[in-house]
Design an enzyme around this catalytic site. Structure first.
Site, PDB file in Angstrom:
ATOM      1  N   HIS A 150       0.817  -1.215   0.000  1.00  0.00           N
ATOM      2  CA  HIS A 150       0.000   0.000   0.000  1.00  0.00           C
ATOM      3  C   HIS A 150       0.850   1.263   0.000  1.00  0.00           C
ATOM      4  CE1 HIS A 150      -3.793   1.950   0.114  1.00  0.00           C
ATOM      5  NE2 HIS A 150      -4.448   1.015   0.782  1.00  0.00           N
ATOM      6  N   ALA A 151       2.100   1.171   0.418  1.00  0.00           N
ATOM      7  CA  ALA A 151       2.969   2.346   0.388  1.00  0.00           C
ATOM      8  C   ALA A 151       3.192   2.852  -1.032  1.00  0.00           C
ATOM      9  CB  ALA A 151       4.319   2.020   1.039  1.00  0.00           C
TER      10      ALA A 151
END
Length: 469
Positions: free
Chosen positions: A139-140
């Site tokens: 998700h980063a």
């Protein structure tokens, strides 16, 4: 390890750093069903030429400096290290859907398998026996809107192989923004409503962070539940059915219908599985993920790729707690939609989602990533479920020359025992239910409750006086 290219490192965005904390270490999983057997070479070529995988984030290593701060460092990508071939069936005797869901559920608890400092934080799993391609992306690297927009930039429509797909919400979901005009006093009233509802809902959000929590129900999770084993199930909806339901309530949207289905489906499940375990009127709160970009769709893809500061790549979303109240006495299925719409209309008049983004951003800046992640974690611990909805392509598409039959998405575990993610595609919508199996042992039955809820709401809408035939 790929050889590093010359150039300065780029620091992570505040939200990117948030998703690297152990409390909020989030990975996105997206499954694409394919109509034809998988051609590995064709898919590798399509991945290499896809705008998403060409973006600098997908060509960078995660590195930490001497102070422990994270940065992106460009590297050369070895596609063979990112494409994982899975031969043979996942499990004997399972349908393709059940096998893929089992694979994804097991993958959702294997976070260390993606983390490392020797390659970028993504990979592609090709389930050869089940004709399914699974993208696993930390998700980063970005949120659902930026990722789906960039991935679909590398796909083509089945009916027009030279055209990119059309994505974005139906025009009706944006209609209210265009409604305006009127006397000056109406504008003043709207401003006062925004201020009032923003204050009320932001105070509620802060109380959620501090101590206010939902009562325990058969759906409750809590601290540590993100580490429990998972199961995954799929509910399938027809967008045409959802539009029929929408037409029965004035000015309703597809998102209103979705929340009505969720509240009706959850109550049906609890009545069947744990009758009399929940008191009448019990509040059950979901955490909705709200896109904060002005646009969503392929129309913003070039701006995202070029790093336009107004449409920056990465994670730009807020959260919005959505309360529903348990009721056994609701005889009209459409009443769930009316209550959902009334609540969502008040939420839309506030700036709660923007404030939630700013609260986390300020906490990251002044208190550090660990404190910011604890704030988000507390909200999840004090609520019951999470929900997101991403609008996918309106037409059937191909990737690597292979037609796609479905698109499904979910994320790795949160403290919730129930997380739901819906993606629409070519007139259909699939919702994935990722559950803690010790809390919700039969997610397939839960999925059926949601499907039945829509059908009952459609039957009621078909006979409603203001239903559009």
């Amino acid at each position: 390890m790929g050889s590093l290219e010359n150039g300065s490192d780029e620091p992570l965005t505040p939200m990117g750093r948030l998703f690297l904390q152990k409390e909020m270490n989030q990975v996105i999983y997206c499954a694409f069903g394919m109509r034809q057997p998988l051609d590995v070479d064709a898919l590798k070529l399509a991945i290499q030429n896809c705008p998403m995988f060409m973006h600098p984030r997908f060509c960078s290593l995660l590195v930490r400096d001497s102070a422990g701060r994270e940065h992106w460092r460009r590297t050369r990508v070895d596609i063979d290290r990112h494409v994982i071939l899975v031969h043979g069936p996942i499990a004997e005797g399972l349908s393709d859907e059940a096998a893929v869901n089992e694979y994804l559920a097991n993958l959702s608890t294997d976070l260390p398998g993606l983390m490392g400092d020797d390659k970028p934080l993504w990979d592609v799993h090709l389930l050869m026996a089940h004709q399914c391609m699974v993208l696993r992306i930390h998700h980063a690297l970005g949120d659902g809107i930026s990722l789906i927009s960039s991935f679909l930039g590398g796909s083509r429509r089945v009916d027009d192989p030279e055209a990119v797909p059309t994505i974005g919400p139906p025009s009706s979901t944006r209609r209210r923004r265009s409604d305006g005009g009127g006397e000056w006093w109406k504008a003043v009233v709207r401003v006062l409503e925004v201020v009032w509802f923003t204050v009320v809902f932001v105070v509620e959000l802060v109380l959620r962070i501090m101590w206010v929590s939902d009562r325990t129900t058969p759906l409750s999770g809590g601290a540590g539940v993100e580490l429990w084993p998972r199961k995954l199930a799929t509910a399938r909806f027809s967008l045409e059915d959802m539009k029929v339901v929408k037409s029965a309530v004035a000015n309703a949207t597809i998102n209103d219908v979705l929340l009505g289905i969720i509240s009706f489906g959850l109550f049906k499940y609890m009545d069947q599985q744990s009758p009399n375990a929940v008191r009448e009127g019990t509040r059950i709160t979901g955490v909705a993920i709200v896109n904060l970009r002005e646009q969503q769709g392929l129309q913003e893809l070039s701006n995202l790729m070029e790093g336009n500061p107004g449409l920056r790549w990465g994670n730009k979303f807020g959260i919005m707690p959505l309360p529903v109240h348990y009721s056994r006495s609701c005889g009209d299925p459409l009443e769930y939609l009316r209550k959902a719409k009334s609540m969502v209309d008040r939420k839309k008049k506030s700036l709660e989602a923007h404030f939630s983004y700013k609260i986390v951003d300020m906490a990251m800046t002044y208190l550090g990533a660990h404190v910011a992640s604890l704030l988000y974690y507390r909200i999840c611990c004090n609520t019951t479920f999470s929900i997101s909805n991403v609008f996918g392509p309106q037409e059937e598409i191909t990737f690597g020359g292979n037609p796609i039959t479905y698109i499904r998405a979910n994320v790795s575990s949160l403290p919730h025992a129930l997380t739901m993610h819906m993606v629409s595609y070519a007139g259909r919508a699939d919702m994935q239910f990722l559950v803690a199996k010790d809390v919700i042992p039969d997610p397939d039955f839960l999925a059926k409750c949601f499907e039945d809820a829509l059908l009952e709401m459609k039957a009621a809408a078909s006979t409603a006086p203001n239903s559009k035939k």
